[in-house]
Design a protein around this motif. Sequence first.
Motif, PDB file in Angstrom:
ATOM      1  N   UNK A 142      43.083   1.603  -3.476  1.00 27.99           N
ATOM      2  CA  UNK A 142      43.398   1.227  -2.104  1.00 27.99           C
ATOM      3  C   UNK A 142      44.326   0.015  -2.109  1.00 27.99           C
ATOM      4  N   UNK A 143      44.819  -0.341  -3.315  1.00 23.75           N
ATOM      5  CA  UNK A 143      45.760  -1.454  -3.463  1.00 23.75           C
ATOM      6  C   UNK A 143      47.166  -0.862  -3.492  1.00 23.75           C
ATOM      7  N   UNK A 144      47.847  -0.899  -2.362  1.00 23.56           N
ATOM      8  CA  UNK A 144      49.122  -0.201  -2.229  1.00 23.56           C
ATOM      9  C   UNK A 144      50.187  -0.792  -3.138  1.00 23.56           C
ATOM     10  N   UNK A 145      50.139  -2.081  -3.401  1.00 22.79           N
ATOM     11  CA  UNK A 145      51.148  -2.689  -4.272  1.00 22.79           C
ATOM     12  C   UNK A 145      51.090  -2.111  -5.681  1.00 22.79           C
ATOM     13  N   UNK A 146      49.898  -1.674  -6.131  1.00 25.12           N
ATOM     14  CA  UNK A 146      49.790  -1.038  -7.441  1.00 25.12           C
ATOM     15  C   UNK A 146      50.572   0.264  -7.479  1.00 25.12           C
ATOM     16  N   UNK A 147      50.523   1.021  -6.382  1.00 29.72           N
ATOM     17  CA  UNK A 147      51.277   2.268  -6.300  1.00 29.72           C
ATOM     18  C   UNK A 147      52.761   2.005  -6.473  1.00 29.72           C
ATOM     19  N   UNK A 148      53.257   1.014  -5.765  1.00 33.02           N
ATOM     20  CA  UNK A 148      54.692   0.739  -5.772  1.00 33.02           C
ATOM     21  C   UNK A 148      55.170   0.281  -7.139  1.00 33.02           C
ATOM     22  N   UNK A 149      54.276  -0.298  -7.942  1.00 29.83           N
ATOM     23  CA  UNK A 149      54.674  -0.771  -9.269  1.00 29.83           C
ATOM     24  C   UNK A 149      54.790   0.365 -10.283  1.00 29.83           C
ATOM     25  N   UNK A 150      53.891   1.351 -10.227  1.00 32.68           N
ATOM     26  CA  UNK A 150      53.850   2.316 -11.340  1.00 32.68           C
ATOM     27  C   UNK A 150      53.879   3.784 -10.930  1.00 32.68           C
ATOM     28  N   UNK A 151      53.487   4.129  -9.726  1.00 29.18           N
ATOM     29  CA  UNK A 151      53.343   5.545  -9.373  1.00 29.18           C
ATOM     30  C   UNK A 151      54.697   6.214  -9.167  1.00 29.18           C
ATOM     31  N   UNK A 152      54.802   7.446  -9.642  1.00 26.15           N
ATOM     32  CA  UNK A 152      55.987   8.257  -9.335  1.00 26.15           C
ATOM     33  C   UNK A 152      55.734   9.094  -8.091  1.00 26.15           C
ATOM     34  N   UNK A 153      54.455   9.413  -7.834  1.00 32.08           N
ATOM     35  CA  UNK A 153      54.079  10.236  -6.686  1.00 32.08           C
ATOM     36  C   UNK A 153      52.873   9.623  -5.992  1.00 32.08           C
ATOM     37  N   UNK A 154      52.706   9.967  -4.726  1.00 28.35           N
ATOM     38  CA  UNK A 154      51.577   9.488  -3.940  1.00 28.35           C
ATOM     39  C   UNK A 154      50.883  10.670  -3.282  1.00 28.35           C
ATOM     40  N   UNK A 155      49.564  10.623  -3.263  1.00 25.16           N
ATOM     41  CA  UNK A 155      48.765  11.591  -2.509  1.00 25.16           C
ATOM     42  C   UNK A 155      47.856  10.778  -1.593  1.00 25.16           C
ATOM     43  N   UNK A 156      47.962  11.001  -0.304  1.00 21.86           N
ATOM     44  CA  UNK A 156      47.275  10.202   0.701  1.00 21.86           C
ATOM     45  C   UNK A 156      46.122  11.010   1.279  1.00 21.86           C
ATOM     46  N   UNK A 157      44.883  10.572   0.988  1.00 21.34           N
ATOM     47  CA  UNK A 157      43.694  11.232   1.520  1.00 21.34           C
ATOM     48  C   UNK A 157      43.178  10.486   2.733  1.00 21.34           C
ATOM     49  N   UNK A 158      42.795  11.244   3.747  1.00 23.76           N
ATOM     50  CA  UNK A 158      42.210  10.642   4.943  1.00 23.76           C
ATOM     51  C   UNK A 158      41.187  11.612   5.506  1.00 23.76           C
ATOM     52  N   UNK A 159      39.924  11.149   5.553  1.00 29.80           N
ATOM     53  CA  UNK A 159      38.829  11.962   6.079  1.00 29.80           C
ATOM     54  C   UNK A 159      38.782  13.334   5.410  1.00 29.80           C
ATOM     55  N   UNK A 160      38.961  13.324   4.079  1.00 29.51           N
ATOM     56  CA  UNK A 160      38.812  14.545   3.296  1.00 29.51           C
ATOM     57  C   UNK A 160      40.000  15.469   3.286  1.00 29.51           C
ATOM     58  N   UNK A 161      41.075  15.098   3.965  1.00 28.79           N
ATOM     59  CA  UNK A 161      42.267  15.947   4.018  1.00 28.79           C
ATOM     60  C   UNK A 161      43.448  15.244   3.339  1.00 28.79           C
ATOM     61  N   UNK A 162      44.334  16.051   2.786  1.00 27.54           N
ATOM     62  CA  UNK A 162      45.536  15.528   2.166  1.00 27.54           C
ATOM     63  C   UNK A 162      46.624  15.432   3.229  1.00 27.54           C
ATOM     64  N   UNK A 163      46.930  14.203   3.660  1.00 33.58           N
ATOM     65  CA  UNK A 163      47.918  14.003   4.711  1.00 33.58           C
ATOM     66  C   UNK A 163      49.341  13.965   4.178  1.00 33.58           C
ATOM     67  N   UNK A 164      49.470  13.534   2.925  1.00 33.11           N
ATOM     68  CA  UNK A 164      50.798  13.284   2.394  1.00 33.11           C
ATOM     69  C   UNK A 164      50.769  13.442   0.882  1.00 33.11           C
ATOM     70  N   UNK A 165      51.737  14.170   0.318  1.00 36.01           N
ATOM     71  CA  UNK A 165      51.874  14.296  -1.134  1.00 36.01           C
ATOM     72  C   UNK A 165      53.354  14.424  -1.444  1.00 36.01           C
ATOM     73  N   UNK A 166      53.927  13.392  -2.059  1.00 35.84           N
ATOM     74  CA  UNK A 166      55.368  13.404  -2.301  1.00 35.84           C
ATOM     75  C   UNK A 166      55.716  12.319  -3.311  1.00 35.84           C
ATOM     76  N   UNK A 167      56.947  12.330  -3.838  1.00 33.73           N
ATOM     77  CA  UNK A 167      57.405  11.209  -4.662  1.00 33.73           C
ATOM     78  C   UNK A 167      57.385   9.910  -3.867  1.00 33.73           C
ATOM     79  N   UNK A 168      57.064   8.815  -4.528  1.00 32.86           N
ATOM     80  CA  UNK A 168      57.003   7.524  -3.842  1.00 32.86           C
ATOM     81  C   UNK A 168      58.348   7.188  -3.202  1.00 32.86           C
ATOM     82  N   UNK A 169      59.426   7.521  -3.903  1.00 27.62           N
ATOM     83  CA  UNK A 169      60.757   7.208  -3.361  1.00 27.62           C
ATOM     84  C   UNK A 169      61.008   7.911  -2.031  1.00 27.62           C
ATOM     85  N   UNK A 170      60.356   9.058  -1.827  1.00 20.91           N
ATOM     86  CA  UNK A 170      60.565   9.803  -0.585  1.00 20.91           C
ATOM     87  C   UNK A 170      59.936   9.127   0.628  1.00 20.91           C
ATOM     88  N   UNK A 171      59.088   8.138   0.394  1.00 21.41           N
ATOM     89  CA  UNK A 171      58.455   7.444   1.518  1.00 21.41           C
ATOM     90  C   UNK A 171      59.335   6.311   2.060  1.00 21.41           C
TER      91      UNK A 171
END
Length: 296
Positions: free
Chosen positions: A197-226
């Motif tokens: 839940x530390x978003x700055x960690x994502x920006x440092x190393x992740x190539x992709x992000x998957x965003x879960x909210x209330x059991x559903x996948x709201x977003x799944x894409x390369x970090x650069x696409x955000x």
Amino acid sequence: MTATVEAHPTYAMQALDLSQAYDGRKVLDHLTLGIEPGQVLGLVGRNGAGKSTLLRLLLGLAQPQSGQAWVFGDAALKLSDAVKQRISYVPQQPDAMAWLTAAQLMDFVGRFYPRWDADYAHTTLRRWNIDTRKLMAKLSPGERQRVDLVRALASQPELLVLDEPAAALDPVARRELLREIALRAGEAGTTVVFSTHIVSDLERVASHIAFLHQGRLLLHCPVDDTKEHYARLWLPPRFTSVIDAIPALSHRRHGDGSSSLVIERADDRQWHDATRLEGARLDILGLEDLFVEIAE
């Protein structure tokens, strides 16, 4: 009779229509996700969003109420020994084999992995000031998490799965862990899946992000696409009637009758026509703002 569904051959991990509930509360809701080899996927969401449950189902550590999961083409609930040797997993609260010392744990676990790097384990534990003569049960939560991270990395896995790996780490140790993840992914092509839940960690190393909210996948894409791809659209009260026709990741109505929606830029780089309504305001969202806006 349920039809057998085949795993997608190009995915390192795959979830298809996974659902899970505990005590009548739905934790995952028909979630589908594919993770390609070499990706560093940051799984983000608030506490209770379903991150840990998803990781456990993907690894075959729990049985879903519906849906299927695979790892390197093996059904998650029937992983072969050959596939298990390619995986390392660190749970959020490591507590396995607490009766062993850190040194004994490394010696024992290392026997199950053909690529075990004993020198890395010894050197890293010493650098992190871990007393390897202490029982795991006597170490602090942060020390236990460091030992388990070293255990996971020393096996030189092809797939590294980390559940809130920085939860008990101080800032220096967390940054060192992130550097290690980036190094493994860059040099060895390791597939990494980590929840946070530390978003700055994502920006440092992740190539992709998957965003879960209330059991559903709201977003799944390369970090650069955000980047400059999502925005908050503010609309005055008089446009309430058009709100439902606007595709949005989230919608919030405020006390003064105005509305704010999180919207996505179209493939042609254009924003929705509603952004041109009189009195409308558009605020471009960074990754952390996007997380806060949707998760609240």
